[in-house]
Design an enzyme around this catalytic site. Structure first.
Site, PDB file in Angstrom:
ATOM      1  N   SER A 222      44.477  60.634   2.342  1.00 14.34           N
ATOM      2  CA  SER A 222      45.323  61.777   2.673  1.00 14.34           C
ATOM      3  C   SER A 222      44.583  62.808   3.528  1.00 14.34           C
ATOM      4  O   SER A 222      44.131  62.464   4.605  1.00 14.34           O
ATOM      5  CB  SER A 222      45.850  62.377   1.373  1.00 14.34           C
ATOM      6  OG  SER A 222      47.045  63.043   1.632  1.00 14.34           O
ATOM      7  N   HIS A 365      52.072  58.003  -3.218  1.00 14.22           N
ATOM      8  CA  HIS A 365      50.911  58.566  -2.522  1.00 14.22           C
ATOM      9  C   HIS A 365      49.703  58.638  -3.467  1.00 14.22           C
ATOM     10  O   HIS A 365      49.685  59.426  -4.402  1.00 14.22           O
ATOM     11  CB  HIS A 365      51.309  59.973  -2.071  1.00 14.22           C
ATOM     12  CG  HIS A 365      50.293  60.658  -1.217  1.00 14.22           C
ATOM     13  ND1 HIS A 365      49.945  60.204   0.038  1.00 14.22           N
ATOM     14  CD2 HIS A 365      49.569  61.787  -1.423  1.00 14.22           C
ATOM     15  CE1 HIS A 365      49.047  61.030   0.556  1.00 14.22           C
ATOM     16  NE2 HIS A 365      48.799  61.990  -0.303  1.00 14.22           N
TER      17      HIS A 365
END
Ligand code: GTR
Length: 387
Positions: A222, A365
């Site tokens: 990320s 995620h």
């Protein structure tokens, strides 16, 4: 730490593929002066430096590399959670410039069973964690699995280089060592600082006889994935570059405006990229580059992108497209057999090949053991084929 779920509620993002604008992307193989780029020499001497400078100036800001001293001190503060398999080295890296010193902490696990120097995997960590050991969490940083495969693995926390905070990001290396950067529109900001930290970690690995730096990989998830990619582009000492679910400002094509956009990221995190990048809020089409061109700057070293099906905020299709388009540098410039023949919608299995790879897994995620299993396959393949 600002959570993605809060941002998703706060900003309205597009998730409708039919509303994605037709993609008209800048041509990676035509130089600013109009030269057609068709060979390695023109790529490396003309186009690559040109693109690198655009990304520095318009997006990420500088990574100043000058300093007066660097020193490495082995400290012993934490207990090794894996005493049977690995040796833990905690290293304070101190860097001095103009009489000011900044110290960052690196945590390194070396496989005990190793006879020769081990390949090294560095994870840039940003999650709340034990400040000393970094995040020793099942899955996110699978030290045991990496050690069992014969890798040395290290991590540093972004916070020890530049705090991930709009009010405090200057309190680390930027304010202390490079304060003049703050006045510059294209100056060093948080991602530049974290990338600088990764470079200093590599400086240490180069002094460690139990590490074979030629076989090195930089990994980040990320926001740290965006940083891992920017680091890999700027520092050719990394043989393999792996940004996981790096999304907007990382792997994903900005012009798709699917999920997080340039405007959203610059509003929520105005201290990550440089000031110039804000010119492109709601104006992605005026960007002189897009992220597939950043992917190209890693070549001829190896690059791997990964996505998660439910991580729509990071635009998995945009991440794949930028790998598919970016990997043209390997085939068309370097003459390597690299291809991503499938449409995004048809992807099932990871595409793992020499030089470039991609996978999308089910789920949300995160950085998981499943992701790492594919990274390990990719690293082993690429390290074994090194010339
Ligand atoms: C989000 C941000 C993303 C991504 C993510 C993360 O809040 O919008 O760009 O970086 O954080 O780092 O987990």
């Amino acid at each position: 730490l600002i959570q993605t779920t809060n941002l998703m509620a706060q900003y309205s993002a597009n998730y409708d593929e039919s509303k994605v604008p037709p993609l008209i992307l800048p041509d990676p193989f035509v130089s600013d002066k109009g030269t057609l780029i068709q060979n390695i020499s023109d790529w490396e001497n003309i186009r690559r430096p040109e693109l690198l400078e655009i990304f520095r100036r318009e997006v990420y800001g500088s990574i100043p590399k000058d300093f007066d001293f660097i020193s490495f001190q082995i400290v012993s503060e934490n207990q090794n959670p894996y005493p049977d398999e690995a040796e833990l080295k905690e290293i304070d890296i101190s860097v001095t410039r103009n009489g000011e010193t900044h110290t960052m902490r690196l945590n390194l696990f070396l496989p005990k069973s190793q006879k020769s120097a081990a390949p090294i995997v560095l994870l840039i960590n940003y999650k709340p964690a034990d400040p000393a050991i970094g995040l020793v969490e099942e899955g996110f940083w699978p030290v045991k699995e990496l050690i069992a495969k014969g890798f040395a693995t290290a991590s540093f926390h972004g916070e020890t280089v530049a705090p991930d905070d709009p009010e405090r990001f200057t309190e680390g290396v930027i304010g202390k060592l490079y304060p003049e950067e703050l006045a510059k529109e294209d100056g060093m900001r948080t991602f530049g600082a974290w990338a600088w930290g990764a470079m200093r970690a590599m400086d240490y690995f180069e002094t460690e006889p139990r590490i074979e730096t030629k076989k090195s990989a930089i990994v980040g998830h990320s926001r740290a994935g965006k940083t891992a990619l920017w680091t890999g582009v700027n520092d050719s000492r990394w043989a393999v570059v792996i940004p996981n679910e790096s999304g907007c400002g990382g792997a994903a094509i900005s012009r798709r405006k699917f999920g997080e956009t340039v405007k959203i990221i610059n509003t929520a995190f105005p201290y990550w990229f440089n000031e110039n990048f804000k010119k492109y809020n709601d104006a992605e089409n005026t960007l002189p580059i897009d992220q597939h061109m950043l992917a190209m700057l890693v070549a001829p070293r190896a690059l791997y992108f990964s996505s998660a099906r439910e991580d729509r905020w990071a635009d998995p299709k945009g991440e794949y497209l930028s790998m598919k388009l970016g990997s043209r540098v390997y085939s068309e410039i370097y003459g390597k057999e690299v291809s991503f023949p499938l449409e995004f919608e048809k992807l099932e299995k990871p595409i793992i090949q020499h030089y470039a790879g991609y996978h999308i897994r089910e789920g949300k995620h995160n950085l998981t053991l499943e992701d790492w299993d594919h990274f390990i396959t990719f690293m082993e393949l690429n390290f074994s084929q090194q010339e």
